[in-house]
Design a protein around this motif. Structure first.
Motif, PDB file in Angstrom:
ATOM      1  N   ALA A 347     -27.385 -25.632  -6.024  1.00  0.00           N
ATOM      2  CA  ALA A 347     -28.493 -26.018  -5.000  1.00  0.00           C
ATOM      3  C   ALA A 347     -29.282 -26.694  -5.735  1.00  0.00           C
ATOM      4  O   ALA A 347     -29.645 -28.116  -4.563  1.00  0.00           O
ATOM      5  N   TYR A 350     -28.063 -29.938  -6.802  1.00  0.00           N
ATOM      6  CA  TYR A 350     -27.708 -31.234  -5.560  1.00  0.00           C
ATOM      7  C   TYR A 350     -28.532 -31.729  -5.169  1.00  0.00           C
ATOM      8  O   TYR A 350     -29.158 -32.569  -4.797  1.00  0.00           O
ATOM      9  N   ALA A 359     -25.933 -28.733  -1.418  1.00  0.00           N
ATOM     10  CA  ALA A 359     -26.910 -27.681  -1.262  1.00  0.00           C
ATOM     11  C   ALA A 359     -26.639 -27.212  -0.520  1.00  0.00           C
ATOM     12  O   ALA A 359     -26.843 -26.007  -0.194  1.00  0.00           O
TER      13      ALA A 359
END
Length: 564
Positions: A347, A350, A359
């Motif tokens: 995440a 991202y 994310a």
């Protein structure tokens, strides 16, 4: 900042090419120029310097014979092979260098590790000794080779002689010596093994929390399963976020002891020494060399997933997100603790790639799929939501934690701070103020919480004198922090202490030159000190910044017309 980094990068590449042309024999250059391969060498080295290992290997492998006239080539090529996980190729190339009498520190190290992996300790000793005699310019390399030679020779000694030999190793690496002493006791099945582990993990000066795992694994292997669980449970009370311990607790709860480390395997101990070395290099931002040692560690102990986490973190720090994602996606399958950890790291990547929706979806699904959610998992999720402006959702999870813990809990100050910030961001000031004060009541010396609360008061035009006193304390706790320095200067400005305010705000601008609010504050201080031309310069500068909010632009345009 990106453009500056790009200029540095290009400058470095040009410098590298010039140096190469100066130090490489003309005959060698002519040979590779004629075969159109000199560009492959430049591309391979530059990609290696950028930590793009597979791409680097693709270029460097096309060359044949350059090592005879350019010794640095063989070192770079070996690094590209190891960091691309091509261990057999690295071994074969190392042997070829030896036959040509072009062997070096890296080729000896790789050859020794290959033989150690394949249980040929006599040959491992031979090559570690060769590498040891070369005396690397890095003191850490010398220590590593001394340790590797020692462990490849372990069967030549008993425990007493081994400890005597270990004592000869550089005294500057006392902590590494402590770790190896524990493994020695374990290797020789000494009755002192338990005590040596206990002594290590109870050390008050150094964080040896990682070695609770090794102790528990040893206990499990000798049939003391309940004692192993006690060790892990006790350690997690002190180190609740330790990934290795959390995953092992889940494994023990399921009665599945995955044998990823065996203290009677000298190769596993050498792998841990290489990991410690890699960790030290990573802490100094020497990521390529760190990954070189990490990949050698993984070669010796393929099942130890903990090594992968540092490789991925190194790749993240050098912006090689694609390779980092591959590792995290693989770690996702190695257990529930690794799955949650990997999801958080993915995440984070991202977000770096400007894909907030992906994310949020990933981290939300991962949190929901956790079969057991402890308060630290919930806190991490709440923090992620808050940091991505999902303030109302984050408040729900912060509140869930607060309802479960007491005020003396280690997380209490962080949770009330987080919820306070979330409340403030959705204009629920009374609730925010209460939470921030509760956080400071639990831990009074939190410089950033002091700053957040005091600056919020200043912006509301209340408790400014108290804010100033608090900010002076925050500045003592975190001197030269740009945000605290700015807040302190702004409090002085609000109290009409313009000369002193200017000094702090000028420092804040130096510490944080690209921040529009800081520059705007400094412009105001300049104006009040009679430097109106300079003030207009700074206000105009803020108008040209991309990250200046529209409301601030509107205010500055009015000041440019009317002044203060």
């Amino acid at each position: 900042m990106k453009s500056i980094n790009y200029i540095y990068k290009i400058t470095g590449q040009i410098y590298f090419v010039i140096i190469f042309l100066l130090v490489s024999p003309a005959q060698s250059l002519d040979k590779f120029s004629k075969s159109n391969n000199i560009s492959d060498y430049f591309s391979g080295i530059l990609l290696l310097n950028e930590n793009q290992y597979d791409k680097s290997f693709d270029f460097l492998r096309k060359l044949n014979g350059l090592e005879a006239s350019h010794s640095n080539y063989s070192v770079k090529y070996l690094h590209s092979l190891i960091n691309s996980k091509k261990f057999k190729e690295a071994f074969n190339y190392s042997r070829r260098l030896e036959k040509q009498k072009l062997d070096n520190f890296e080729s000896d190290l790789i050859t020794g590790i290959f033989y150690l992996k394949n249980s040929n300790t006599l040959l491992a000793q031979r090559y570690f000794l060769k590498a040891k005699k070369r005396k690397s310019r890095f003191i850490l390399n010398n220590y590593v080779l001394n340790s590797l030679y020692f462990w490849s020779s372990i069967n030549d000694f008993d425990l007493s002689k081994s400890i005597n030999e270990l004592d000869k190793i550089d005294v500057r690496f006392e902590n590494l010596k402590k770790i190896q002493t524990v493994f020695l006791n374990c290797y020789f099945n000494s009755p002192n093994t338990k005590n040596s582990f206990k002594s290590l993990i109870s050390d008050k000066e150094t964080d040896f929390s990682r070695y609770n795992y090794f102790y528990a694994s040893y206990l499990y292997d000798i049939g003391s399963m309940d004692e192993a669980r006690d060790v892990i449970n006790s350690a997690l009370k002190i180190y609740p976020r330790n990934l290795l311990l959390n995953q092992y607790k889940l494994d023990l709860d399921k009665n599945t002891n995955k044998q990823s480390f065996n203290c009677k395997n000298a190769g596993h101990t050498v792998a841990e020494i290489l990991y410690i070395t890699a960790n030290a290099l990573s802490s100094q931002s020497i990521y390529s060399l760190s990954n070189f040692y990490l990949n050698l560690a993984k070669y010796l102990n393929e099942d130890f997933n903990s090594y992968e986490t540092l490789v991925a973190e190194n790749l993240y720090k050098i912006n090689n997100y694609d390779e980092a994602k591959k590792i995290y996606n693989n770690l996702n399958k190695k257990g529930k603790a690794f799955q949650w950890y990997s999801s958080k790291q993915l995440a984070r990547i991202y977000l770096k790639e400007d894909d907030q929706d992906k994310a949020l979806e990933l981290i939300s699904n991962a949190y929901k799929n956790l079969s057991q959610k402890d308060i630290y998992d919930t806190f991490d999720y709440a923090e992620f939501l808050k940091n991505n402006e999902k303030f109302k959702q984050s408040i729900i999870y912060y509140t869930e934690i607060i309802n479960k813990i007491k005020k003396d809990h280690p997380l209490y100050a962080d949770v009330t701070d987080g919820r306070g910030v979330a409340h403030e961001r959705i204009d629920e000031w009374k609730k925010a103020e209460k939470d921030l004060l509760s956080s400071l009541e639990a831990e009074p010396d939190q410089a950033y919480v002091i700053n957040y609360l005091a600056y919020s008061w200043i912006e509301q035009g209340i408790k400014i004198q108290k804010s100033l006193e608090m900010l002076r304390k925050a500045n003592e706790l975190r001197s030269n922090d740009p945000y605290i320095t700015d807040s302190l200067g702004w409090a002085l400005f609000k109290l009409e202490k313009f000369k002193e305010a200017k000094e702090y705000l000028q420092l804040a601008v130096k510490l944080l030159p690209g921040d529009p609010i800081v520059k705007d504050h400094y412009g105001d201080a300049l104006w009040k000190n009679g430097d109106e031309i300079q003030a207009r310069y700074y206000w105009n500068f803020v108008l040209g910044l991309k990250n200046t909010e529209e409301e601030l632009k509107k205010t500055i345009k009015e000041k440019l017309i009317k002044g203060l």
